[in-house]
Design a protein around this motif. Structure first.
Motif, PDB file in Angstrom:
ATOM      1  N   ASP A  52     -55.715 -40.086 -38.741  1.00  0.00           N
ATOM      2  CA  ASP A  52     -54.891 -40.958 -38.077  1.00  0.00           C
ATOM      3  C   ASP A  52     -55.490 -42.329 -37.780  1.00  0.00           C
ATOM      4  O   ASP A  52     -54.663 -43.199 -38.013  1.00  0.00           O
ATOM      5  N   GLU A 110     -46.274 -41.095 -44.669  1.00  0.00           N
ATOM      6  CA  GLU A 110     -46.623 -40.839 -43.323  1.00  0.00           C
ATOM      7  C   GLU A 110     -45.626 -40.828 -42.265  1.00  0.00           C
ATOM      8  O   GLU A 110     -45.554 -40.219 -41.215  1.00  0.00           O
ATOM      9  N   ASN A 114     -44.717 -37.791 -39.743  1.00  0.00           N
ATOM     10  CA  ASN A 114     -45.011 -37.758 -38.481  1.00  0.00           C
ATOM     11  C   ASN A 114     -44.002 -37.476 -37.711  1.00  0.00           C
ATOM     12  O   ASN A 114     -43.788 -36.881 -36.659  1.00  0.00           O
ATOM     13  N   ASP A 117     -43.188 -33.924 -38.030  1.00  0.00           N
ATOM     14  CA  ASP A 117     -44.233 -33.040 -37.278  1.00  0.00           C
ATOM     15  C   ASP A 117     -44.076 -33.179 -36.068  1.00  0.00           C
ATOM     16  O   ASP A 117     -44.194 -32.156 -35.319  1.00  0.00           O
ATOM     17  N   ASN A 118     -43.796 -34.102 -35.163  1.00  0.00           N
ATOM     18  CA  ASN A 118     -43.599 -34.250 -33.995  1.00  0.00           C
ATOM     19  C   ASN A 118     -42.325 -33.577 -33.488  1.00  0.00           C
ATOM     20  O   ASN A 118     -42.288 -32.835 -32.451  1.00  0.00           O
ATOM     21  N   GLY A 180     -49.421 -40.297 -34.036  1.00  0.00           N
ATOM     22  CA  GLY A 180     -48.379 -40.069 -34.948  1.00  0.00           C
ATOM     23  C   GLY A 180     -47.055 -41.379 -35.043  1.00  0.00           C
ATOM     24  O   GLY A 180     -46.865 -41.942 -35.737  1.00  0.00           O
TER      25      GLY A 180
END
Length: 214
Positions: A52, A110, A114, A117-118, A180
């Motif tokens: 990251d 990305e 992200n 993913d969060n 993120g």
């Protein structure tokens, strides 16, 4: 630099401590798999953090290379969901993709990764996360919504800051790096996109990215 050093020091200290105990023979044989697992988990956290940081550095320097070719957001969303399906399954979170095919230029994968993913990490058991893509005239709207724990109102203005975490203990538990949403913010800025956040504690979160004619 101070923030980066602090974030790197925590997993490194854990790895060093576990390894030292094993080296000195202070770990019973039956506990070695557990200690090895902890070292592996902290190593993955460290790798994620370094990745990251590298990504953010490239965005800061505007050095990430983009192809000036149309990207289909729907197809990209399908690829990201496929990549995250196993992660979502472990946390009993259902992933959904709705909307339509829409093309824009050079979107970073990305960004979607992200956001989703969060939405998985900060969800609840048997919850869901939905990626929606719609086109309206020259505008493309990407939304990621979840049924998760939500974000307290006092924290919402700061969630896109680097290393900012609403709940540090929960972030550590699920493996969050605190970077993120910063990556999402930078990627949106590079595409001249506007971010919109809606969230309520215990009622979920919705983040919308507005792409205005590219």
């Amino acid at each position: 630099s101070a923030n980066v050093s602090h974030e790197l020091k925590t997993p490194l200290s854990s790895i060093s401590g576990f390894a030292e105990l094993m080296k000195e023979g202070l770990v019973p044989p039956e506990k070695i798999p557990e200690f090895s697992g902890d070292i592996y988990k902290e190593s993955l956290r460290l790798i994620g953090l370094v990745n990251d940081i590298i990504q953010l550095s490239r965005l800061d320097e505007n050095s990430t290379q983009f192809q000036r070719a149309p990207v289909d957001l729907y197809d990209l969303g399908e690829a990201v969901i496929e990549r995250l399906e196993s992660v979502a399954a472990k946390q009993s979170v259902a992933l959904h993709l709705t909307g339509e095919h829409a093309e824009i230029l050079q979107l970073l994968k990305e960004m979607i990764y992200n956001l989703l993913d969060n939405a998985i990490k900060y969800n609840v058991p048997n919850g869901s996360a939905t990626l929606s893509i719609h086109e309206s005239g020259e505008h493309v709207i990407l939304t990621v919504s979840d049924t998760g724990i939500g974000i307290p109102y006092a924290h919402q203005p700061r969630v896109f800051e680097r290393f900012y975490r609403v709940d540090k203990s929960h972030s550590k538990e699920v493996g969050g790096t605190g970077l993120g949403l910063s990556i999402v913010k930078h990627a949106a800025a590079m595409h001249k996109a506007r971010l919109e956040l809606w969230s309520e504690p215990d009622a979920g979160t919705k983040i919308t990215v507005h792409f205005d004619g590219q």
